[in-house]
Design an enzyme around this catalytic site. Structure first.
Site, PDB file in Angstrom:
ATOM      1  N   ARG A 127       0.842  -1.203   0.000  1.00 21.46           N
ATOM      2  CA  ARG A 127       0.000   0.000   0.000  1.00 21.46           C
ATOM      3  C   ARG A 127       0.873   1.248   0.000  1.00 21.46           C
ATOM      4  NH1 ARG A 127      -4.623   0.176   4.313  1.00 21.46           N
ATOM      5  NH2 ARG A 127      -5.265   1.908   2.976  1.00 21.46           N
ATOM      6  N   CYS A 136      -1.096   5.918   9.125  1.00 19.80           N
ATOM      7  CA  CYS A 136      -1.392   4.635   8.481  1.00 19.80           C
ATOM      8  C   CYS A 136      -2.559   4.877   7.545  1.00 19.80           C
ATOM      9  CB  CYS A 136      -1.691   3.574   9.529  1.00 19.80           C
ATOM     10  SG  CYS A 136      -3.011   4.036  10.679  1.00 19.80           S
TER      11      CYS A 136
END
Length: 273
Positions: free
Chosen positions: A177, A230
């Site tokens: 990611r 995050c």
């Protein structure tokens, strides 16, 4: 800061000796908002209250706040009182998410609220069960407290703080990611320019226990000014928790994280390693 991580044997010992503690079960499934409570109802550490990620540890999603914004001071303070938490009672938090993702979020929020003695169960629920310790399914009825927390908002980084570029950014999402190879949730793939990739799961071993202090020290950069983020401000707390284990200054948390940053297409996005 007092010892942050405790093991299942220590927690069981505290309960056996009648130590005045509050245990929070922070188990959650980020794609199923009802799953955490169902897991708690099926069985939990004796006396544990359920800390619901979406209803109690977060405010409703928003573009600027991201998928898991922090609740307001008074809303969270009311929840702490309902759980019976006071500064004089040790708090222990656990989850079962392959580390201490949701538990680290709950731990961080209690630190944010000024609680002086919050601990995370190393290895979480699996470690408790593997140790053969007591499990119950009864719902505790805690006596509310009258605690009035004093929140330290200096622990929080805003989108503007991140955009200034004067802090080291630590990205706790999985590497694919971060690199922009896969983005299953948020509007854009990639990371905030200049960020370093430190996947949350790289800080724990195969049993979901934190690495040794020496290994953590090698994994985490030692910089004066750091911000952890995050996808939505949950797994970022595992980096902050690891810094607390090392006795280092805590990175600030960017609660909106990538879900907030990527909601504005005018903000820059980087890809690759």
């Amino acid at each position: 800061m007092k010892e942050v991580l405790i093991d299942a044997v220590t927690l069981a010992g505290w309960q056996a000796e009648g130590r005045d503690i509050v245990v929070l079960d922070a188990r959650a499934r980020l794609q199923d908002t009802a799953a955490g409570r169902a897991l708690w109802q099926a069985g939990h550490v004796p006396g544990a209250r359920h800390a619901d990620m979406d209803r109690e540890l977060s405010a409703p999603p928003s573009a600027e706040g991201g998928r898991h914004p922090l609740p307001g001071h008074e809303r969270f303070a009311a929840r702490l009182r309902a759980w019976g938490i006071t500064p004089q009672r040790d708090v222990v938090v656990y989850d079962d998410m392959g580390g201490a993702l949701a538990a680290a979020r709950a731990w961080w929020m209690l630190v944010w609220a000024g609680h002086p003695s919050v601990h995370v169960l190393d290895g979480g629920w699996p470690a408790w069960c593997d140790g053969g310790h007591d499990v119950e399914s009864a719902s505790p009825e805690p006596s509310p407290s009258d605690w009035q927390p004093t929140f330290n908002d200096d622990l929080i980084a805003t989108t503007e703080d991140v955009a200034r570029g004067d802090a080291v950014l630590l990205d706790a999402r999985p590497g694919e990611r971060f690199r922009g190879e896969n983005e299953p949730i948020d509007p854009a793939a990639g990371h905030i320019p200049g960020a370093r990739s430190i996947p949350a799961d790289s800080l724990v071993d195969a049993r979901a226990r934190f690495l040794s202090p020496d290994e953590l020290a090698q994994a985490l950069p030692q910089d004066e000014t750091t911000i952890s983020y995050c996808g939505s401000g949950i797994s970022a707390c595992q980096i902050i928790l690891a810094c607390a284990v090392l006795g280092r200054p805590l990175p600030r948390l960017y609660p909106g994280s990538w879900s907030a940053w990527s909601s504005d297409p005018s903000r820059p996005v980087a890809t690759g390693a």
